[in-house]
Design an enzyme around this catalytic site. Sequence first.
Site, PDB file in Angstrom:
ATOM      1  N   ASP A 117      -2.113  -1.654  10.547  1.00  0.00           N
ATOM      2  CA  ASP A 117      -2.662  -1.593   9.193  1.00  0.00           C
ATOM      3  C   ASP A 117      -3.034  -2.956   8.614  1.00  0.00           C
ATOM      4  O   ASP A 117      -3.407  -3.050   7.442  1.00  0.00           O
ATOM      5  CB  ASP A 117      -1.747  -0.804   8.238  1.00  0.00           C
ATOM      6  CG  ASP A 117      -0.307  -1.280   8.287  1.00  0.00           C
ATOM      7  OD1 ASP A 117      -0.052  -2.295   8.932  1.00  0.00           O
ATOM      8  OD2 ASP A 117       0.560  -0.628   7.665  1.00  0.00           O
ATOM      9  N   LYS A 167       0.851  -1.211   0.000  1.00  0.00           N
ATOM     10  CA  LYS A 167       0.000   0.000   0.000  1.00  0.00           C
ATOM     11  C   LYS A 167       0.874   1.243   0.000  1.00  0.00           C
ATOM     12  O   LYS A 167       2.049   1.201   0.383  1.00  0.00           O
ATOM     13  CB  LYS A 167      -0.933   0.028   1.223  1.00  0.00           C
ATOM     14  CG  LYS A 167      -0.259  -0.003   2.611  1.00  0.00           C
ATOM     15  CD  LYS A 167       0.232   1.330   3.139  1.00  0.00           C
ATOM     16  CE  LYS A 167       0.899   1.225   4.506  1.00  0.00           C
ATOM     17  NZ  LYS A 167       1.783   2.349   4.828  1.00  0.00           N
TER      18      LYS A 167
HETATM   19  O1  C5P Z   1       0.864  -1.297  14.799  1.00  0.00           O
HETATM   20  P1  C5P Z   1       2.262  -1.455  14.348  1.00  0.00           P
HETATM   21  O2  C5P Z   1       2.893  -2.724  14.878  1.00  0.00           O
HETATM   22  O3  C5P Z   1       2.457  -1.312  12.895  1.00  0.00           O
HETATM   23  O4  C5P Z   1       3.040  -0.255  15.019  1.00  0.00           O
HETATM   24  C1  C5P Z   1       4.430  -0.227  15.186  1.00  0.00           C
HETATM   25  C2  C5P Z   1       4.744   0.881  16.156  1.00  0.00           C
HETATM   26  O5  C5P Z   1       4.441   2.154  15.581  1.00  0.00           O
HETATM   27  C3  C5P Z   1       3.940   0.830  17.434  1.00  0.00           C
HETATM   28  O6  C5P Z   1       4.561   0.031  18.390  1.00  0.00           O
HETATM   29  C4  C5P Z   1       3.892   2.288  17.852  1.00  0.00           C
HETATM   30  O7  C5P Z   1       5.092   2.658  18.482  1.00  0.00           O
HETATM   31  C5  C5P Z   1       3.853   3.019  16.532  1.00  0.00           C
HETATM   32  N1  C5P Z   1       2.485   3.370  16.111  1.00  0.00           N
HETATM   33  C6  C5P Z   1       1.845   4.448  16.721  1.00  0.00           C
HETATM   34  N2  C5P Z   1       0.589   4.809  16.297  1.00  0.00           N
HETATM   35  C7  C5P Z   1      -0.015   4.160  15.281  1.00  0.00           C
HETATM   36  C8  C5P Z   1       0.619   3.082  14.643  1.00  0.00           C
HETATM   37  C9  C5P Z   1       1.875   2.716  15.089  1.00  0.00           C
HETATM   38  O8  C5P Z   1       2.384   5.069  17.628  1.00  0.00           O
HETATM   39  N3  C5P Z   1      -1.217   4.570  14.858  1.00  0.00           N
END
Ligand code: C5P
Length: 321
Positions: free
Chosen positions: A170, A45
């Site tokens: 995501d 994406k």
């Molecule tokens: O959800 P995901 O594992 O992709 O997120 C990785 C890191 O990015 C999370 O641990 C967090 O620190 C940060 N994050 C965030 N806010 C979001 C998505 C991700 O702070 N909406």
Amino acid sequence: MLTYKKMLQQSKNAIPEAILLLLRYYRIIAVTSCTCAMKVRAYAKINLGLNVLGKRPDGYHSIETVFRLIDLYDEIEILQNDQGIHFATNSPELSNDNSNLCVQAAHLLRDLTGIHTGVEITLTKRIPIGAGLGGGSSDAAAVLKGLTKLWTLDITRDELQTVSATLGSDVPFFLTGLTAFATGRGDILESFDLQIPYTILLVTPKIHVSTAWAYSQIHPLQGVKRHNLRAVLDGSMGDAQRLQKELLNDFENAVFQHYPDIASIKSTLLAEGAACALMSGSGSSVFGFFSNPSVARDLAQRLSGKYATSVTDPSFKPVIN
Ligand code: C5P
């Protein structure tokens, strides 16, 4: 007493060897022709704009973005077996162990449904890693979709979407369609019908940006007025100047400061005639919209010595798994 094992042995002894061989042969045919293997695509994406609105009590950030699939995908082969969950990949950057999101997705589905069947998952990686393209999340979503079919699970798309967010913010998007408007931490989705009359050129340098690091660099100001992303995309698709001015990614400043090479890719795309160029997610990929497909393809060719490039036509439609 005649045990079941002994009965089986006796009946086997009564069957001539040739018939046993035939039975074995047909069993092999039956096993190989059942629905116990499948190949699925996991598309990348891009983010058509990304507003980071504030920090949430759970440590994540509230965002607003539009996700759009592009014509770049990993391939995942799923093969049913009886001996647990195994994972292999062609990517030297990934380890072949349980840490991969594909494996976590399979475990999540087994825990959820109580199923004990095993699988062998083989990932052919093409989407660059740490590049703001959601490759790992897309792989996880493809495994969830694939296994739901393979195991004919009685689980709704809504249920799957809710649990999938535990794997990554995501992941839920990759269970939906071509485009979605996302809020929450990226997991609350609304479908969004969007025509993009441009050829999209994606350029990825050999830089891995950690999403967690990128979020830690951002200090969102509460109450700052933002452009409504859906309105920008709906209303300015043909107006390159407005698109370039209003389609923003809040990570660009911090990431460009730390990685000037990413900023220079954006400048190159604009200098080479892109109607609009923007970083995707928390980087490192940058995409450009081009009115002229051959300009985009020619530039992709020229940049391909230094960067990974990929081109998406305006008519692109993902193959539904
Ligand atoms: O959800 P995901 O594992 O992709 O997120 C990785 C890191 O990015 C999370 O641990 C967090 O620190 C940060 N994050 C965030 N806010 C979001 C998505 C991700 O702070 N909406």
